[in-house]
Write a protein that holds these residues in place. Sequence first.
Motif, mmCIF file in Angstrom:
data_model
loop_
_atom_site.group_PDB
_atom_site.id
_atom_site.type_symbol
_atom_site.label_atom_id
_atom_site.label_comp_id
_atom_site.label_asym_id
_atom_site.label_seq_id
_atom_site.Cartn_x
_atom_site.Cartn_y
_atom_site.Cartn_z
ATOM 1 N N ALA A 165 -5.056 -6.933 -2.425
ATOM 2 C CA ALA A 165 -4.168 -7.312 -1.322
ATOM 3 C C ALA A 165 -2.702 -7.195 -1.728
ATOM 4 O O ALA A 165 -2.268 -6.165 -2.216
ATOM 5 C CB ALA A 165 -4.515 -8.716 -0.836
ATOM 6 N N GLY A 166 -1.927 -8.278 -1.532
ATOM 7 C CA GLY A 166 -0.493 -8.224 -1.785
ATOM 8 C C GLY A 166 -0.159 -7.945 -3.231
ATOM 9 O O GLY A 166 0.834 -7.273 -3.535
ATOM 10 N N ASP A 167 -0.976 -8.445 -4.146
ATOM 11 C CA ASP A 167 -0.729 -8.193 -5.563
ATOM 12 C C ASP A 167 -0.874 -6.709 -5.883
ATOM 13 O O ASP A 167 -0.081 -6.139 -6.638
ATOM 14 C CB ASP A 167 -1.697 -9.005 -6.425
ATOM 15 C CG ASP A 167 -1.405 -10.498 -6.366
ATOM 16 O OD1 ASP A 167 -0.294 -10.863 -5.937
ATOM 17 O OD2 ASP A 167 -2.282 -11.277 -6.738
ATOM 18 N N LEU A 168 -1.888 -6.089 -5.317
ATOM 19 C CA LEU A 168 -2.085 -4.662 -5.536
ATOM 20 C C LEU A 168 -0.918 -3.874 -4.962
ATOM 21 O O LEU A 168 -0.442 -2.914 -5.573
ATOM 22 C CB LEU A 168 -3.398 -4.211 -4.883
ATOM 23 C CG LEU A 168 -3.728 -2.719 -4.998
ATOM 24 C CD1 LEU A 168 -3.854 -2.302 -6.458
ATOM 25 C CD2 LEU A 168 -5.014 -2.415 -4.232
ATOM 26 N N ARG A 169 -0.448 -4.297 -3.806
ATOM 27 C CA ARG A 169 0.707 -3.638 -3.184
ATOM 28 C C ARG A 169 1.930 -3.719 -4.100
ATOM 29 O O ARG A 169 2.680 -2.747 -4.242
ATOM 30 C CB ARG A 169 1.005 -4.310 -1.842
ATOM 31 C CG ARG A 169 2.097 -3.625 -1.039
ATOM 32 C CD ARG A 169 2.169 -4.210 0.356
ATOM 33 N NE ARG A 169 2.685 -5.570 0.369
ATOM 34 C CZ ARG A 169 2.061 -6.618 0.891
ATOM 35 N NH1 ARG A 169 0.858 -6.483 1.408
ATOM 36 N NH2 ARG A 169 2.616 -7.820 0.885
ATOM 37 N N SER A 170 2.129 -4.852 -4.734
ATOM 38 C CA SER A 170 3.273 -5.026 -5.629
ATOM 39 C C SER A 170 3.193 -4.081 -6.821
ATOM 40 O O SER A 170 4.187 -3.456 -7.206
ATOM 41 C CB SER A 170 3.336 -6.473 -6.126
ATOM 42 O OG SER A 170 3.581 -7.362 -5.068
ATOM 43 N N ASP A 225 16.749 -0.232 10.099
ATOM 44 C CA ASP A 225 17.414 -1.263 10.906
ATOM 45 C C ASP A 225 16.422 -2.100 11.713
ATOM 46 O O ASP A 225 16.813 -3.034 12.398
ATOM 47 C CB ASP A 225 18.410 -0.614 11.869
ATOM 48 C CG ASP A 225 19.564 0.036 11.133
ATOM 49 O OD1 ASP A 225 20.052 1.067 11.602
ATOM 50 O OD2 ASP A 225 19.965 -0.486 10.093
ATOM 51 N N ALA A 226 15.146 -1.738 11.641
ATOM 52 C CA ALA A 226 14.159 -2.471 12.421
ATOM 53 C C ALA A 226 14.012 -3.892 11.885
ATOM 54 O O ALA A 226 14.197 -4.137 10.700
ATOM 55 C CB ALA A 226 12.807 -1.756 12.378
ATOM 56 N N PRO A 227 13.656 -4.843 12.746
ATOM 57 C CA PRO A 227 13.457 -6.229 12.289
ATOM 58 C C PRO A 227 12.349 -6.278 11.250
ATOM 59 O O PRO A 227 11.393 -5.507 11.296
ATOM 60 C CB PRO A 227 13.040 -6.964 13.555
ATOM 61 C CG PRO A 227 13.548 -6.136 14.686
ATOM 62 C CD PRO A 227 13.485 -4.713 14.194
ATOM 63 N N LEU A 228 12.499 -7.163 10.297
ATOM 64 C CA LEU A 228 11.548 -7.286 9.204
ATOM 65 C C LEU A 228 10.733 -8.561 9.375
ATOM 66 O O LEU A 228 11.268 -9.618 9.676
ATOM 67 C CB LEU A 228 12.299 -7.331 7.852
ATOM 68 C CG LEU A 228 13.153 -6.098 7.562
ATOM 69 C CD1 LEU A 228 13.960 -6.343 6.303
ATOM 70 C CD2 LEU A 228 12.283 -4.866 7.408
ATOM 71 N N HIS A 229 9.417 -8.463 9.156
ATOM 72 C CA HIS A 229 8.548 -9.629 9.255
ATOM 73 C C HIS A 229 7.626 -9.626 8.041
ATOM 74 O O HIS A 229 6.976 -8.619 7.752
ATOM 75 C CB HIS A 229 7.714 -9.578 10.535
ATOM 76 C CG HIS A 229 8.565 -9.500 11.779
ATOM 77 N ND1 HIS A 229 9.242 -10.579 12.281
ATOM 78 C CD2 HIS A 229 8.848 -8.440 12.578
ATOM 79 C CE1 HIS A 229 9.903 -10.209 13.372
ATOM 80 N NE2 HIS A 229 9.683 -8.921 13.576
ATOM 81 N N SER A 230 7.554 -10.724 7.352
ATOM 82 C CA SER A 230 6.719 -10.806 6.171
ATOM 83 C C SER A 230 5.243 -10.758 6.544
ATOM 84 O O SER A 230 4.836 -11.354 7.533
ATOM 85 C CB SER A 230 7.011 -12.105 5.400
ATOM 86 O OG SER A 230 8.332 -12.078 4.910
ATOM 87 N N ALA A 231 4.492 -10.009 5.725
ATOM 88 C CA ALA A 231 3.050 -9.933 5.946
ATOM 89 C C ALA A 231 2.390 -11.186 5.396
ATOM 90 O O ALA A 231 2.862 -11.789 4.437
ATOM 91 C CB ALA A 231 2.468 -8.701 5.256
ATOM 92 N N GLN A 232 1.277 -11.537 5.984
ATOM 93 C CA GLN A 232 0.529 -12.692 5.494
ATOM 94 C C GLN A 232 -0.393 -12.273 4.356
ATOM 95 O O GLN A 232 -0.891 -11.180 4.360
ATOM 96 C CB GLN A 232 -0.280 -13.292 6.640
ATOM 97 C CG GLN A 232 0.591 -13.789 7.788
ATOM 98 C CD GLN A 232 1.575 -14.867 7.364
ATOM 99 O OE1 GLN A 232 1.194 -15.785 6.628
ATOM 100 N NE2 GLN A 232 2.811 -14.779 7.800
ATOM 101 N N VAL A 292 7.400 -6.471 -0.033
ATOM 102 C CA VAL A 292 7.562 -7.842 0.466
ATOM 103 C C VAL A 292 6.853 -8.050 1.796
ATOM 104 O O VAL A 292 6.229 -9.095 2.018
ATOM 105 C CB VAL A 292 9.065 -8.179 0.609
ATOM 106 C CG1 VAL A 292 9.261 -9.545 1.264
ATOM 107 C CG2 VAL A 292 9.751 -8.148 -0.759
ATOM 108 N N THR A 293 6.947 -7.067 2.698
ATOM 109 C CA THR A 293 6.466 -7.270 4.071
ATOM 110 C C THR A 293 5.105 -6.656 4.346
ATOM 111 O O THR A 293 4.452 -7.009 5.323
ATOM 112 C CB THR A 293 7.454 -6.666 5.080
ATOM 113 O OG1 THR A 293 7.431 -5.230 4.973
ATOM 114 C CG2 THR A 293 8.868 -7.183 4.834
ATOM 115 N N GLY A 294 4.695 -5.697 3.511
ATOM 116 C CA GLY A 294 3.442 -4.995 3.765
ATOM 117 C C GLY A 294 3.580 -3.872 4.756
ATOM 118 O O GLY A 294 2.585 -3.233 5.129
ATOM 119 N N LYS A 295 4.796 -3.567 5.183
ATOM 120 C CA LYS A 295 5.030 -2.511 6.161
ATOM 121 C C LYS A 295 6.103 -1.569 5.648
ATOM 122 O O LYS A 295 7.218 -1.997 5.344
ATOM 123 C CB LYS A 295 5.448 -3.115 7.503
ATOM 124 C CG LYS A 295 5.684 -2.081 8.591
ATOM 125 C CD LYS A 295 6.071 -2.762 9.900
ATOM 126 C CE LYS A 295 6.348 -1.724 10.984
ATOM 127 N NZ LYS A 295 6.745 -2.364 12.271
#
Length: 224
Positions: A74-79, A217-224, A208-211
């Motif tokens: 998951a997020g760790d692999l992405r990092s 310039d698009a709004p940024l939203h953190s992934a869960q 950080v966000t998964g996206k």
Amino acid sequence: MRAAYNEQMTDLAKLLGEMAGLAGSAMERATQSLLQADLTLAEQVITEYDRIAELSQLAEERAFALLALQAPVAGDLRSVVSGIQIVADVDRMGALALHVAKIARRRHPNHVLPEEVNGYFAEMGRIAVQLGASAKEVLETRDPERAARLREEDEAMDDLHRHLFTVLMDRDWKHGVAAAVDVTLLGRFYERFADHAVEVGRRVIFLVTGKMPTDADAPLHSAQ
């Protein structure tokens, strides 16, 4: 295990930040060597690239060790995967500064640039150094909003690169083909340096966000 993983990821982020800082410093010296026909500075950039290459190898080894030993998901692999990709971008930034220095060395004791384009490269160098510092900051802070702003900083580089071609294409250009080739190559090196800094920012946003952003310039939203 979790504490060890977090510590290793922090160390990797610091290593990548150090590499970005070295790449920015290398481009600063390479630009000065170009503008001043300074052989000493050019040789310094060429010699010190070995340090960037050494850190690049070390960062890759640490990232692959995390993959092999920690089996992140998951997020760790992405990092970890993002870290491996960032290594390549920052290493390339250092290599582009190296290319600038090598052209300055090859033409020494002559100046590479016709006087009329010196101003372009002084400003492109300034922007490149700023982008290198920004990439370092983003890697250390992992601030996605700050990372998104690298795209804005790059716009000035793109404008200068486009304007440079109007000078080269002008019928009054009187410096010959060899000078035109040098200017074209150098302009491309600075543009690509900036592009790789922007790519670092994009990868930090993804980390950080998964996206992966298509528009910085698009709004940024953190992934869960």
